[in-house]
Design a protein around this motif. Structure first.
Motif, PDB file in Angstrom:
ATOM      1  N   HIS A 271       0.830  -1.201   0.000  1.00  0.00           N
ATOM      2  CA  HIS A 271       0.000   0.000   0.000  1.00  0.00           C
ATOM      3  C   HIS A 271       0.873   1.263   0.000  1.00  0.00           C
ATOM      4  O   HIS A 271       0.593   2.228  -0.728  1.00  0.00           O
ATOM      5  CB  HIS A 271      -0.917  -0.020   1.224  1.00  0.00           C
ATOM      6  CG  HIS A 271      -1.779   1.195   1.364  1.00  0.00           C
ATOM      7  ND1 HIS A 271      -2.868   1.434   0.557  1.00  0.00           N
ATOM      8  CD2 HIS A 271      -1.705   2.258   2.221  1.00  0.00           C
ATOM      9  CE1 HIS A 271      -3.438   2.580   0.903  1.00  0.00           C
ATOM     10  NE2 HIS A 271      -2.751   3.091   1.909  1.00  0.00           N
ATOM     11  N   LEU A 272       1.924   1.251   0.800  1.00  0.00           N
ATOM     12  CA  LEU A 272       2.852   2.392   0.819  1.00  0.00           C
ATOM     13  C   LEU A 272       3.506   2.581  -0.544  1.00  0.00           C
ATOM     14  O   LEU A 272       3.613   3.700  -1.050  1.00  0.00           O
ATOM     15  CB  LEU A 272       3.925   2.174   1.890  1.00  0.00           C
ATOM     16  CG  LEU A 272       3.540   2.405   3.347  1.00  0.00           C
ATOM     17  CD1 LEU A 272       4.706   2.056   4.252  1.00  0.00           C
ATOM     18  CD2 LEU A 272       3.124   3.853   3.575  1.00  0.00           C
ATOM     19  N   ARG A 273       3.967   1.484  -1.127  1.00  0.00           N
ATOM     20  CA  ARG A 273       4.643   1.572  -2.421  1.00  0.00           C
ATOM     21  C   ARG A 273       3.720   2.165  -3.485  1.00  0.00           C
ATOM     22  O   ARG A 273       4.150   2.972  -4.319  1.00  0.00           O
ATOM     23  CB  ARG A 273       5.092   0.173  -2.856  1.00  0.00           C
ATOM     24  CG  ARG A 273       5.889   0.165  -4.150  1.00  0.00           C
ATOM     25  CD  ARG A 273       6.208  -1.248  -4.612  1.00  0.00           C
ATOM     26  NE  ARG A 273       5.001  -1.943  -5.041  1.00  0.00           N
ATOM     27  CZ  ARG A 273       4.527  -3.050  -4.486  1.00  0.00           C
ATOM     28  NH1 ARG A 273       5.156  -3.598  -3.451  1.00  0.00           N
ATOM     29  NH2 ARG A 273       3.432  -3.636  -4.943  1.00  0.00           N
ATOM     30  N   GLU A 274       2.464   1.767  -3.415  1.00  0.00           N
ATOM     31  CA  GLU A 274       1.509   2.226  -4.424  1.00  0.00           C
ATOM     32  C   GLU A 274       1.058   3.668  -4.200  1.00  0.00           C
ATOM     33  O   GLU A 274       0.447   4.259  -5.099  1.00  0.00           O
ATOM     34  CB  GLU A 274       0.293   1.300  -4.422  1.00  0.00           C
ATOM     35  CG  GLU A 274       0.612  -0.124  -4.890  1.00  0.00           C
ATOM     36  CD  GLU A 274      -0.457  -1.123  -4.496  1.00  0.00           C
ATOM     37  OE1 GLU A 274      -1.469  -0.679  -3.900  1.00  0.00           O
ATOM     38  OE2 GLU A 274      -0.273  -2.320  -4.767  1.00  0.00           O
ATOM     39  N   ASN A 275       1.352   4.222  -3.002  1.00  0.00           N
ATOM     40  CA  ASN A 275       0.848   5.565  -2.690  1.00  0.00           C
ATOM     41  C   ASN A 275       1.959   6.549  -2.334  1.00  0.00           C
ATOM     42  O   ASN A 275       1.731   7.504  -1.595  1.00  0.00           O
ATOM     43  CB  ASN A 275      -0.167   5.487  -1.548  1.00  0.00           C
ATOM     44  CG  ASN A 275      -1.474   4.870  -1.973  1.00  0.00           C
ATOM     45  OD1 ASN A 275      -2.324   5.519  -2.583  1.00  0.00           O
ATOM     46  ND2 ASN A 275      -1.641   3.588  -1.668  1.00  0.00           N
ATOM     47  N   LEU A 276       3.151   6.310  -2.858  1.00  0.00           N
ATOM     48  CA  LEU A 276       4.257   7.214  -2.586  1.00  0.00           C
ATOM     49  C   LEU A 276       3.999   8.623  -3.120  1.00  0.00           C
ATOM     50  O   LEU A 276       4.562   9.593  -2.617  1.00  0.00           O
ATOM     51  CB  LEU A 276       5.546   6.660  -3.197  1.00  0.00           C
ATOM     52  CG  LEU A 276       6.108   5.398  -2.529  1.00  0.00           C
ATOM     53  CD1 LEU A 276       7.294   4.862  -3.332  1.00  0.00           C
ATOM     54  CD2 LEU A 276       6.514   5.668  -1.087  1.00  0.00           C
ATOM     55  N   ARG A 277       3.112   8.755  -4.105  1.00  0.00           N
ATOM     56  CA  ARG A 277       2.835  10.066  -4.699  1.00  0.00           C
ATOM     57  C   ARG A 277       1.396  10.535  -4.436  1.00  0.00           C
ATOM     58  O   ARG A 277       0.914  11.444  -5.117  1.00  0.00           O
ATOM     59  CB  ARG A 277       3.086  10.022  -6.211  1.00  0.00           C
ATOM     60  CG  ARG A 277       4.549   9.845  -6.587  1.00  0.00           C
ATOM     61  CD  ARG A 277       4.685   9.697  -8.094  1.00  0.00           C
ATOM     62  NE  ARG A 277       6.089   9.612  -8.501  1.00  0.00           N
ATOM     63  CZ  ARG A 277       6.849  10.629  -8.858  1.00  0.00           C
ATOM     64  NH1 ARG A 277       6.346  11.859  -8.858  1.00  0.00           N
ATOM     65  NH2 ARG A 277       8.100  10.458  -9.226  1.00  0.00           N
ATOM     66  N   THR A 278       0.727   9.928  -3.460  1.00  0.00           N
ATOM     67  CA  THR A 278      -0.664  10.320  -3.198  1.00  0.00           C
ATOM     68  C   THR A 278      -0.805  10.780  -1.749  1.00  0.00           C
ATOM     69  O   THR A 278       0.051  10.480  -0.891  1.00  0.00           O
ATOM     70  CB  THR A 278      -1.633   9.142  -3.429  1.00  0.00           C
ATOM     71  OG1 THR A 278      -1.571   8.255  -2.304  1.00  0.00           O
ATOM     72  CG2 THR A 278      -1.286   8.394  -4.704  1.00  0.00           C
ATOM     73  N   PRO A 279      -1.909  11.472  -1.424  1.00  0.00           N
ATOM     74  CA  PRO A 279      -2.148  11.915  -0.038  1.00  0.00           C
ATOM     75  C   PRO A 279      -2.307  10.771   0.953  1.00  0.00           C
ATOM     76  O   PRO A 279      -2.217  10.990   2.166  1.00  0.00           O
ATOM     77  CB  PRO A 279      -3.446  12.722  -0.150  1.00  0.00           C
ATOM     78  CG  PRO A 279      -3.505  13.171  -1.565  1.00  0.00           C
ATOM     79  CD  PRO A 279      -2.898  12.046  -2.355  1.00  0.00           C
ATOM     80  N   GLU A 280      -2.546   9.551   0.459  1.00  0.00           N
ATOM     81  CA  GLU A 280      -2.705   8.424   1.386  1.00  0.00           C
ATOM     82  C   GLU A 280      -1.413   8.129   2.137  1.00  0.00           C
ATOM     83  O   GLU A 280      -1.444   7.522   3.208  1.00  0.00           O
ATOM     84  CB  GLU A 280      -3.186   7.186   0.633  1.00  0.00           C
ATOM     85  CG  GLU A 280      -4.633   7.296   0.178  1.00  0.00           C
ATOM     86  CD  GLU A 280      -5.248   5.950  -0.167  1.00  0.00           C
ATOM     87  OE1 GLU A 280      -4.932   4.972   0.529  1.00  0.00           O
ATOM     88  OE2 GLU A 280      -6.034   5.900  -1.123  1.00  0.00           O
ATOM     89  N   LEU A 281      -0.300   8.537   1.593  1.00  0.00           N
ATOM     90  CA  LEU A 281       0.961   8.375   2.319  1.00  0.00           C
ATOM     91  C   LEU A 281       0.921   9.173   3.617  1.00  0.00           C
ATOM     92  O   LEU A 281       1.376   8.699   4.666  1.00  0.00           O
ATOM     93  CB  LEU A 281       2.127   8.827   1.445  1.00  0.00           C
ATOM     94  CG  LEU A 281       3.520   8.695   2.080  1.00  0.00           C
ATOM     95  CD1 LEU A 281       3.850   7.235   2.358  1.00  0.00           C
ATOM     96  CD2 LEU A 281       4.582   9.313   1.167  1.00  0.00           C
ATOM     97  N   ARG A 282       0.361  10.396   3.557  1.00  0.00           N
ATOM     98  CA  ARG A 282       0.220  11.207   4.767  1.00  0.00           C
ATOM     99  C   ARG A 282      -0.663  10.508   5.784  1.00  0.00           C
ATOM    100  O   ARG A 282      -0.396  10.546   6.990  1.00  0.00           O
ATOM    101  CB  ARG A 282      -0.380  12.573   4.398  1.00  0.00           C
ATOM    102  CG  ARG A 282      -0.592  13.516   5.607  1.00  0.00           C
ATOM    103  CD  ARG A 282      -1.330  14.767   5.183  1.00  0.00           C
ATOM    104  NE  ARG A 282      -2.614  14.419   4.593  1.00  0.00           N
ATOM    105  CZ  ARG A 282      -3.210  15.111   3.610  1.00  0.00           C
ATOM    106  NH1 ARG A 282      -2.626  16.175   3.096  1.00  0.00           N
ATOM    107  NH2 ARG A 282      -4.378  14.729   3.128  1.00  0.00           N
TER     108      ARG A 282
END
Length: 294
Positions: A271-282
């Motif tokens: 999940h982290l890998r897939e969201n490195l460029r999205t607000p879900e990382l925050r």
């Protein structure tokens, strides 16, 4: 009152227990035995024990409390050997990292009329290194020492295991000594214990092992690695130096719970890998900070 203790396994936890008992004012005799004579002699030199047993089973018969401070499968083996020779004036306890198999064996072999008592235990304390040379009287300060019971089956409800009066008195005395060496005690069902420690103890170890092994594979002995990594590298890989011998039995006796935790971590990393460029990382950082603050 406990006056004679035998510690079977004088490595880090066994030897530290001896030192901690002395520091807390225990004045009885503490005998030690280890399959590695060098460990037993090191524990003796450090005054973790008063003497080394020539024969473990004979020493067990002459003791009141027997502390099994070995890996889980060795604990199970000792339980089988001790059951026929000990009686209601004895108490056996342990420091095993998983408890389901140990608690089941305890109810099968002990805690019946004419038999020794058995009190499964697990101190949530340790180091990434092993051996009597690393023993520390303060190892248990502020730690939790868990005591477990087997999850109640229908047969157990009909015929609950009962310690003898003598064993029960020794168990109560041992709980007091555990508190005296700095621990808070907690009672859990064995299955619940294994589920919890899979997340809070076993998963961090296997994560550190995987990360450290990965760094070795990818970066090896790059001369600038230590300087670049700094404290983050040291803290994240500290557990990676733990020896396989300490964790083999954990993996073999808590496989299902550890595998479930590892699978959940794999999904979280994906999940982290897939969201490195999205607000879900925050959001992941917010969750992590909320856990730490709680």
């Amino acid at each position: 009152m406990i006056e004679r203790i035998l510690i079977l396994g004088t490595g880090l936890l066994g030897a530290s227990t001896g030192l901690a008992l002395r520091a807390a004012g225990f004045t009885g005799s503490i005998i030690g035995w280890d399959k590695d004579p060098g460990q037993a002699q090191e524990a003796l030199a450090r005054r973790s024990i008063d003497s080394v047993a020539a024969n473990a089973l004979t020493a067990a018969e002459a003791s009141q409390l027997i502390l099994l401070a070995t890996p889980v499968y060795a604990i199970l083996d000792w339980m089988e050997q001790l059951a026929p020779i000990l009686g209601p004036s004895h108490l056996i306890t342990d420091v095993g990292s998983t408890k389901a198999l140990i608690s089941q064996a305890g109810n099968r072999l002990f805690n019946d009329p004419g038999r020794a008592g058995f009190l499964p235990g697990h101190p949530m304390a340790g180091k990434e290194v092993s051996g009597a040379a690393q023993a520390d009287a303060g190892l248990f300060q502020g730690a939790v020492w868990i005591f477990t019971s087997e999850s109640e089956s229908e047969s157990a409800k009909e015929n609950p295991p009962v310690m003898s009066f003598q064993s029960a008195e020794l168990a109560a005395s041992w709980r007091k000594w555990v508190e005296a060496i700095g621990c808070r005690t907690l009672d859990l069902e064995a299955k619940r214990h294994d589920e919890l420690v899979a997340w809070v103890s076993h998963l961090p170890q296997f994560l550190a092992t995987a990360l450290t092994a990965l760094l070795q594979t990818e970066l090896g002995n790059a001369p600038e690695l230590t300087a670049v990594g700094g404290r983050a590298l040291r803290e994240m890989t500290r557990l990676g130096s733990s020896p396989y011998s300490m964790w083999r039995d954990v993996a073999l006796t808590n496989t299902e719970a550890v595998a479930a935790a590892l699978q959940a971590l794999e999904q979280r990393l994906a999940h982290l890998r897939e969201n490195l460029r999205t607000p879900e990382l925050r959001d992941e950082f917010d969750l992590a900070n909320r856990f730490r603050k709680g």
